[in-house]
Design an enzyme around this catalytic site. Structure first.
Site, PDB file in Angstrom:
ATOM      1  N   ASP A  33       0.913  -1.132  -0.123  1.00  0.00           N
ATOM      2  CA  ASP A  33       0.016  -0.252   0.101  1.00  0.00           C
ATOM      3  C   ASP A  33       0.956   1.188  -0.060  1.00  0.00           C
ATOM      4  O   ASP A  33       2.094   1.333   0.253  1.00  0.00           O
ATOM      5  CB  ASP A  33      -0.948  -0.015   1.226  1.00  0.00           C
ATOM      6  N   SER A  34       0.257   2.398  -0.207  1.00  0.00           N
ATOM      7  CA  SER A  34       0.998   3.402  -0.194  1.00  0.00           C
ATOM      8  C   SER A  34       1.298   4.121   1.219  1.00  0.00           C
ATOM      9  O   SER A  34       2.114   4.857   1.245  1.00  0.00           O
ATOM     10  CB  SER A  34       0.214   4.932  -0.972  1.00  0.00           C
ATOM     11  N   TYR A  37      -0.458   8.503  -2.989  1.00  0.00           N
ATOM     12  CA  TYR A  37      -0.490   8.149  -4.443  1.00  0.00           C
ATOM     13  C   TYR A  37      -1.580   8.691  -5.462  1.00  0.00           C
ATOM     14  O   TYR A  37      -1.508   9.304  -6.411  1.00  0.00           O
ATOM     15  CB  TYR A  37      -0.663   6.678  -4.631  1.00  0.00           C
ATOM     16  N   GLY A  38      -2.937   9.142  -4.661  1.00  0.00           N
ATOM     17  CA  GLY A  38      -3.797   9.679  -5.317  1.00  0.00           C
ATOM     18  C   GLY A  38      -3.669  11.126  -6.160  1.00  0.00           C
ATOM     19  O   GLY A  38      -4.614  11.263  -6.977  1.00  0.00           O
ATOM     20  N   CYS A  50      -4.195  -1.239  -2.387  1.00  0.00           N
ATOM     21  CA  CYS A  50      -4.114   0.379  -2.702  1.00  0.00           C
ATOM     22  C   CYS A  50      -5.129   0.435  -4.069  1.00  0.00           C
ATOM     23  O   CYS A  50      -4.969  -0.103  -5.177  1.00  0.00           O
ATOM     24  CB  CYS A  50      -2.843   0.827  -2.793  1.00  0.00           C
ATOM     25  N   ASN A  51      -6.266   1.224  -3.798  1.00  0.00           N
ATOM     26  CA  ASN A  51      -7.120   1.149  -5.072  1.00  0.00           C
ATOM     27  C   ASN A  51      -6.468   2.052  -6.217  1.00  0.00           C
ATOM     28  O   ASN A  51      -6.501   1.864  -7.427  1.00  0.00           O
ATOM     29  CB  ASN A  51      -8.428   2.056  -4.581  1.00  0.00           C
ATOM     30  N   THR A  52      -5.832   3.262  -5.810  1.00  0.00           N
ATOM     31  CA  THR A  52      -5.101   3.935  -6.921  1.00  0.00           C
ATOM     32  C   THR A  52      -3.975   2.934  -7.608  1.00  0.00           C
ATOM     33  O   THR A  52      -3.847   3.007  -9.010  1.00  0.00           O
ATOM     34  CB  THR A  52      -4.398   5.110  -6.269  1.00  0.00           C
ATOM     35  N   CYS A  55     -11.149   3.444  -1.678  1.00  0.00           N
ATOM     36  CA  CYS A  55      -9.537   3.779  -1.284  1.00  0.00           C
ATOM     37  C   CYS A  55      -9.527   3.006   0.001  1.00  0.00           C
ATOM     38  O   CYS A  55     -10.241   3.111   0.955  1.00  0.00           O
ATOM     39  CB  CYS A  55      -9.171   5.305  -0.877  1.00  0.00           C
ATOM     40  N   THR A  56      -8.488   2.209   0.287  1.00  0.00           N
ATOM     41  CA  THR A  56      -8.153   1.400   1.132  1.00  0.00           C
ATOM     42  C   THR A  56      -8.092   2.312   2.698  1.00  0.00           C
ATOM     43  O   THR A  56      -8.075   1.670   3.756  1.00  0.00           O
ATOM     44  CB  THR A  56      -7.260   0.320   1.258  1.00  0.00           C
ATOM     45  N   HIS A  57      -7.980   3.245   2.607  1.00  0.00           N
ATOM     46  CA  HIS A  57      -7.797   4.141   3.882  1.00  0.00           C
ATOM     47  C   HIS A  57      -9.005   4.372   4.399  1.00  0.00           C
ATOM     48  O   HIS A  57      -9.333   4.663   5.411  1.00  0.00           O
ATOM     49  CB  HIS A  57      -7.245   5.784   3.567  1.00  0.00           C
TER      50      HIS A  57
END
Length: 255
Positions: A7-8, A39-40, A70-72, A181-183
């Protein structure tokens, strides 16, 4: 089975939490590219390069499977990473779409995709949902949530102001909200509470959580069983301050 989670930053903790709860793997290597988060806001070429560099990081660890939490990166770098990898590389978008397909039978149900600017601009979710026949899809870039979550601001006035800024202009109230977004699962309860309070909903929208979706995806596609590994080992690495990352993990994951 030894796997990697990439992940970022700390957003992948939401996926890691689901993996640990399911007890699918005996060893997990977590790598957060915290020196370059978020990253977004970055361009697709840069994100692809970050993805390939993550592959290089994992090579010495001899993992059998890599989860891009990470979705991005899943939207913009996954295909490139898969081309350059000898092991399976799994993103979080496809599992989320399949979770919607299982749970949402009404193709006209209003669906709202929340994500970073880069994820939203990629149209990855919009295109995948349309391929499944969902016709009422809207999206919202909510990138400011990421730095707040990275700073452990999971409640309070700042988060409330941010939600008000993003959600007040909504014209159509969603029945389904994709936490793209995994956040975002780390503030899922706050998002749900905001919709319930400010839009006077009788029932909360269905929140699609990447972590839960990917557990089900892995079980179905890799013949994995829950509770197979009661005491999984987790090892943390970061491009930035790994001590800080481990501290966040202990607080959020109760390790």
């Amino acid at each position: 089975m030894k796997i990697g989670v990439f992940d970022s930053g700390v957003g992948g903790f939401s996926v890691l939490k689901s993996l640990l709860k399911a007890q699918l793997f005996d060893e997990i290597i977590y790598y957060g590219d915290s020196a370059r988060v978020p990253y977004g806001t970055k361009d697709p070429t840069t994100i692809k390069q970050f993805g390939l560099e993550a592959l290089d990081f994992f090579k010495p660890h001899q993992i059998k499977l890599l989860i891009v939490a990470c979705n991005t990166a899943s939207a913009l770098a996954l295909e490139e990473m898969q081309k350059h990898s000898k092991i399976p590389v799994v993103g979080v978008i496809e599992p989320s779409i399949l979770a919607i397909k299982r749970q949402v039978k009404d193709k006209n149900a209003p669906i709202l995709v929340l994500g970073t600017k880069a994820t939203i601009q990629s149209n990855a979710y919009d295109n995948a949902l349309k391929q499944q026949g969902y016709l009422n899809v809207s999206h919202l870039a909510t990138s400011l949530f990421v730095p707040l979550i990275e700073e452990s601001i999971l409640e309070g006035e700042l988060l409330e102001t941010c939600m008000r800024y993003y959600f007040t202009p909504l014209e159509i109230l969603p029945e389904v909200v994709i936490l793209g977004c995994t956040h975002f699962p780390l503030i899922a309860q706050k998002i749900e509470g905001y919709f319930m309070e400010h839009f006077a909903l009788s029932t909360p929208p269905l929140l699609i959580h990447s972590g839960d979706a990917i557990v089900e995806y892995l079980q179905q596609n890799y013949a994995l069983k829950k509770n197979a590994c009661a005491f999984p080992k987790v090892e943390f690495h970061a491009s930035g301050d790994v001590v800080w990352l481990e501290k966040q993990a202990k607080e959020w994951l109760k390790l």
